[in-house]
Scaffold this active site. Structure first.
Site, PDB file in Angstrom:
ATOM      1  N   CYS A  62       0.826  -1.207   0.000  1.00 34.20           N
ATOM      2  CA  CYS A  62       0.000   0.000   0.000  1.00 34.20           C
ATOM      3  C   CYS A  62       0.863   1.262   0.000  1.00 34.20           C
ATOM      4  O   CYS A  62       1.681   1.494   0.899  1.00 34.20           O
ATOM      5  CB  CYS A  62      -0.923  -0.016   1.219  1.00 34.20           C
ATOM      6  SG  CYS A  62      -1.849   1.512   1.399  1.00 34.20           S
ATOM      7  N   ASP A  79      -1.449  16.473  -2.065  1.00 36.30           N
ATOM      8  CA  ASP A  79      -1.615  15.549  -3.191  1.00 36.30           C
ATOM      9  C   ASP A  79      -0.518  15.822  -4.220  1.00 36.30           C
ATOM     10  O   ASP A  79      -0.185  16.973  -4.513  1.00 36.30           O
ATOM     11  CB  ASP A  79      -2.997  15.732  -3.834  1.00 36.30           C
ATOM     12  CG  ASP A  79      -3.358  14.575  -4.747  1.00 36.30           C
ATOM     13  OD1 ASP A  79      -4.252  13.795  -4.380  1.00 36.30           O
ATOM     14  OD2 ASP A  79      -2.735  14.460  -5.835  1.00 36.30           O
ATOM     15  N   HIS A 101      -4.446   1.185   8.298  1.00 34.85           N
ATOM     16  CA  HIS A 101      -4.895   0.878   6.939  1.00 34.85           C
ATOM     17  C   HIS A 101      -6.363   0.472   6.920  1.00 34.85           C
ATOM     18  O   HIS A 101      -6.749  -0.503   7.564  1.00 34.85           O
ATOM     19  CB  HIS A 101      -4.058  -0.260   6.327  1.00 34.85           C
ATOM     20  CG  HIS A 101      -4.497  -0.607   4.940  1.00 34.85           C
ATOM     21  ND1 HIS A 101      -3.945  -0.020   3.820  1.00 34.85           N
ATOM     22  CD2 HIS A 101      -5.462  -1.447   4.484  1.00 34.85           C
ATOM     23  CE1 HIS A 101      -4.553  -0.493   2.742  1.00 34.85           C
ATOM     24  NE2 HIS A 101      -5.481  -1.363   3.119  1.00 34.85           N
ATOM     25  N   ASN A 126     -13.249   8.820  -2.593  1.00 33.95           N
ATOM     26  CA  ASN A 126     -13.665   7.899  -3.643  1.00 33.95           C
ATOM     27  C   ASN A 126     -13.690   6.482  -3.093  1.00 33.95           C
ATOM     28  O   ASN A 126     -12.777   6.074  -2.373  1.00 33.95           O
ATOM     29  CB  ASN A 126     -12.704   7.989  -4.835  1.00 33.95           C
ATOM     30  CG  ASN A 126     -12.794   9.346  -5.520  1.00 33.95           C
ATOM     31  OD1 ASN A 126     -13.878   9.880  -5.710  1.00 33.95           O
ATOM     32  ND2 ASN A 126     -11.649   9.920  -5.865  1.00 33.95           N
ATOM     33  N   HIS A 183      -8.704   7.750   2.104  1.00 32.58           N
ATOM     34  CA  HIS A 183      -8.164   9.124   2.110  1.00 32.58           C
ATOM     35  C   HIS A 183      -9.271  10.098   1.785  1.00 32.58           C
ATOM     36  O   HIS A 183     -10.121   9.831   0.933  1.00 32.58           O
ATOM     37  CB  HIS A 183      -6.995   9.270   1.129  1.00 32.58           C
ATOM     38  CG  HIS A 183      -7.296   8.780  -0.260  1.00 32.58           C
ATOM     39  ND1 HIS A 183      -7.301   7.443  -0.590  1.00 32.58           N
ATOM     40  CD2 HIS A 183      -7.604   9.448  -1.393  1.00 32.58           C
ATOM     41  CE1 HIS A 183      -7.597   7.306  -1.864  1.00 32.58           C
ATOM     42  NE2 HIS A 183      -7.801   8.505  -2.378  1.00 32.58           N
ATOM     43  N   HIS A 199      -9.973  13.711   0.270  1.00 27.47           N
ATOM     44  CA  HIS A 199      -9.414  14.840  -0.483  1.00 27.47           C
ATOM     45  C   HIS A 199      -9.999  16.122   0.104  1.00 27.47           C
ATOM     46  O   HIS A 199     -11.225  16.263   0.159  1.00 27.47           O
ATOM     47  CB  HIS A 199      -9.833  14.771  -1.953  1.00 27.47           C
ATOM     48  CG  HIS A 199      -9.337  13.582  -2.722  1.00 27.47           C
ATOM     49  ND1 HIS A 199      -8.261  13.652  -3.591  1.00 27.47           N
ATOM     50  CD2 HIS A 199      -9.759  12.299  -2.766  1.00 27.47           C
ATOM     51  CE1 HIS A 199      -8.066  12.460  -4.142  1.00 27.47           C
ATOM     52  NE2 HIS A 199      -8.965  11.616  -3.661  1.00 27.47           N
TER      53      HIS A 199
HETATM   54  P1  AMP Z   1      -8.103   8.441  -5.516  1.00 27.67           P
HETATM   55  O1  AMP Z   1      -8.181   8.474  -7.014  1.00 27.67           O
HETATM   56  O2  AMP Z   1      -9.273   9.034  -4.812  1.00 27.67           O
HETATM   57  O3  AMP Z   1      -7.752   7.063  -5.012  1.00 27.67           O
HETATM   58  O4  AMP Z   1      -6.930   9.425  -5.124  1.00 27.67           O
HETATM   59  C1  AMP Z   1      -5.593   9.073  -5.038  1.00 27.67           C
HETATM   60  C2  AMP Z   1      -4.812  10.357  -4.971  1.00 27.67           C
HETATM   61  O5  AMP Z   1      -3.519  10.073  -4.503  1.00 27.67           O
HETATM   62  C3  AMP Z   1      -4.683  11.062  -6.319  1.00 27.67           C
HETATM   63  O6  AMP Z   1      -5.255  12.365  -6.235  1.00 27.67           O
HETATM   64  C4  AMP Z   1      -3.168  11.098  -6.544  1.00 27.67           C
HETATM   65  O7  AMP Z   1      -2.729  12.290  -7.160  1.00 27.67           O
HETATM   66  C5  AMP Z   1      -2.638  10.975  -5.119  1.00 27.67           C
HETATM   67  N1  AMP Z   1      -1.301  10.415  -5.006  1.00 27.67           N
HETATM   68  C6  AMP Z   1      -0.812   9.309  -5.624  1.00 27.67           C
HETATM   69  N2  AMP Z   1       0.453   9.092  -5.236  1.00 27.67           N
HETATM   70  C7  AMP Z   1       0.781  10.068  -4.352  1.00 27.67           C
HETATM   71  C8  AMP Z   1       1.957  10.388  -3.593  1.00 27.67           C
HETATM   72  N3  AMP Z   1       3.082   9.651  -3.663  1.00 27.67           N
HETATM   73  N4  AMP Z   1       1.921  11.482  -2.798  1.00 27.67           N
HETATM   74  C9  AMP Z   1       0.817  12.241  -2.721  1.00 27.67           C
HETATM   75  N5  AMP Z   1      -0.324  11.977  -3.388  1.00 27.67           N
HETATM   76  C10 AMP Z   1      -0.344  10.915  -4.202  1.00 27.67           C
HETATM   77 ZN    ZN Z   2      -2.465   1.368   3.588  1.00 31.36          ZN
END
Ligand code: AMP
Ligand code: ZN
Length: 118
Positions: free
Chosen positions: A7, A33, A49, A88, A101, A103
Site C-alpha cells: 500500500c 496531493d 490501513h 472515492n 483518504h 481529499h
Molecule cells: P483516488 O483516485 O481518490 O484514489 O486518489 C488518489 C490520490 O492520490 C490522487 O489524487 C493522486 O494524485 C494521489 N497520489 C498518488 N500518489 C501520491 C503520492 N506519492 N503522494 C501524494 N499523493 C499521491
Molecule cells: Zn495502507
C-alpha cells in the site's frame, strides 16, 4: 498499526516514501496531493490501513479524521472561503489508492453542478 505491504499510503505513513506533510497526530497524517486539482489539495488519511470509507472504521479513527480535516482547512487558509471533502470508493468512483483518504480541496471557486466532476 496495521500495515499493508503493497500500500502506497502505508509506505507514506511509515516514511518509506516522502510526502509533503501538513498535519500529523497519533492517528492521522495529512499531506499534499502529488498532482493537485486545486490550489489547495490535501489528502487526510488514517495511519491505520482501511481500504476505503466503506471499511469497518474504529470510531476513534473516524473522529480523528473529521477533526483533522477541519484543522487542515484552517491551517491552509480555506476554512472561510470554503472547501470540498471527497472520498472515492471503488471502481465507479475511480478510487486508485486503496487506503482510505479524504481529499480536501479549496482555494478557488468550484462548480456547483455535476457531483462527478472534481
Ligand atoms: P483516488 O483516485 O481518490 O484514489 O486518489 C488518489 C490520490 O492520490 C490522487 O489524487 C493522486 O494524485 C494521489 N497520489 C498518488 N500518489 C501520491 C503520492 N506519492 N503522494 C501524494 N499523493 C499521491
Ligand atoms: Zn495502507
Amino acid at each position: 498499526m496495521t500495515r499493508e505491504d503493497d500500500c502506497l499510503f502505508c509506505k507514506i505513513v511509515a516514511g518509506d516514501i516522502p510526502s509533503e506533510i501538513v498535519y500529523e497526530d497519533d492517528r492521522v497524517l495529512a499531506f499534499k496531493d502529488i498532482s493537485p486539482m486545486m490550489p489547495v489539495h490535501v489528502l487526510v488519511i488514517p495511519k491505520e490501513h482501511y481500504s476505503s470509507i466503506d471499511a469497518d472504521i474504529a470510531p476513534e479513527d473516524a473522529s480523528a479524521l473529521m477533526e483533522a480535516v477541519s484543522k487542515v482547512a484552517h491551517d491552509q487558509g480555506i476554512a472561510e472561503s470554503g472547501y470540498r471533502v471527497i472520498t472515492n470508493v471503488g471502481d465507479d468512483a475511480c478510487q486508485s489508492v486503496h487506503h482510505l483518504h479524504l481529499h480536501v480541496l479549496g482555494g478557488e471557486k468550484m462548480n456547483d453542478g455535476d457531483p462527478s466532476v472534481r
